[in-house]
Design an enzyme around this catalytic site. Structure first.
Site, PDB file in Angstrom:
ATOM      1  N   GLU A 127      -9.748  -2.137   5.190  1.00  0.00           N
ATOM      2  CA  GLU A 127     -10.408  -1.852   6.447  1.00  0.00           C
ATOM      3  C   GLU A 127     -11.668  -2.698   6.606  1.00  0.00           C
ATOM      4  OE1 GLU A 127      -8.828  -0.207   8.511  1.00  0.00           O
ATOM      5  OE2 GLU A 127      -8.116   1.741   7.832  1.00  0.00           O
ATOM      6  N   ASP A 157       0.818  -1.206   0.000  1.00  0.00           N
ATOM      7  CA  ASP A 157       0.000   0.000   0.000  1.00  0.00           C
ATOM      8  C   ASP A 157       0.856   1.261   0.000  1.00  0.00           C
ATOM      9  OD1 ASP A 157       0.945  -0.268   2.655  1.00  0.00           O
ATOM     10  OD2 ASP A 157      -0.952  -1.107   3.322  1.00  0.00           O
ATOM     11  N   ASN A 192      -7.961  -3.326  14.315  1.00  0.00           N
ATOM     12  CA  ASN A 192      -9.323  -3.573  13.812  1.00  0.00           C
ATOM     13  C   ASN A 192      -9.371  -4.732  12.814  1.00  0.00           C
ATOM     14  OD1 ASN A 192      -8.142  -2.455  11.567  1.00  0.00           O
ATOM     15  ND2 ASN A 192      -9.544  -0.723  11.392  1.00  0.00           N
TER      16      ASN A 192
END
Length: 242
Positions: free
Chosen positions: A143, A67, A136
């Protein structure tokens, strides 16, 4: 799935470096998928040491980064381009033409994502992908969501991710809100995957990734479906594992 638990972060990092080095020795023109952040830094330092002291050869290795932030110039000290050269590429004999990192400054981000995906395919796909994991459950910048994003794409970063990454910036409002990330399908097409995690704050995310339901609101859970994935954890990150 294979789970390796080491006593501490240093031992975890050395184990990961040994596995990467073994892959390169078996296939000198290995295609590596690389992660950034604080977790893999010691692994990169160990690979640099192995290059300098044990002649580990990166001359044929090809790398693709997971990324990159959108809107950060490659010379910005918080860009992942800068991170990779500062912590790894400047210290080994890898060729510039074999290094691929998404361009977060591209005029057309959608086209940049498509270009990056084509490059991965042209190089034969990723042989060994290194991952970290967010609190998370994100891998790369995938995400938690209602669905798994398949290929390289632009992602809006969660508030939790922005807060976690703000430690690398002077102020939280300097953290980019968007990034380019490999998608879940791209990651899952890697022939081998190694996920590194250390620290008690990641223990719940690790547990859900290994034992939880396979759901897009915990992206790392999809790794349960991969035929060759290894979790390398320190004892704190493995706190909830039996």
């Amino acid at each position: 799935m294979r789970i390796i638990i080491e006593d501490n972060y240093e031992a975890l990092s050395k184990k990961a470096a040994l596995m990467v080095a073994g892959q390169i020795l078996l296939k000198p023109n290995t295609v590596l998928g690389l992660a950034t952040g604080s977790t893999p830094i010691l692994m990169y330092r160990e690979l640099v040491r192995m290059h300098k002291e044990e002649d580990l050869d990166f001359s044929e290795v090809i790398t693709f980064n997971l990324d990159e932030y959108v809107g950060l110039d490659r010379n910005d000290k918080n860009s992942y381009y800068y991170y990779m050269f500062e912590n790894f590429f400047n210290h080994v004999n890898i060729k510039m033409e074999n290094i691929f990192i998404p361009n977060g400054m591209a005029d057309n981000l959608e086209e940049e994502c498509k270009r990056y995906e084509r490059l991965i395919e042209e190089k034969g796909g990723i042989d060994l992908q290194i991952l970290g994991i967010g609190k998370n459950g994100h891998i790369g910048f995938n995400e938690p969501d209602l669905k798994f994003e398949a290929t390289t794409h632009v992602v809006k970063l969660d508030d939790e991710t922005i807060k976690a990454n703000s430690r690398f910036f002077n102020r939280i409002d300097e953290v980019p809100r968007f990034a380019i990330s490999m998608g879940i399908k791209t990651i899952m097409h890697s022939r081998k995957i190694i996920l590194l995690s250390n620290g008690e704050e990641k223990a719940e995310a690790v547990y859900k990734a290994i034992y939880g339901p396979i759901v897009p609101n915990h992206p790392a859970s999809v790794l349960q479906l991969h035929p060759d994935v290894t979790f390398i954890l320190d004892r704190n990150a493995a706190k909830y594992l039996s």
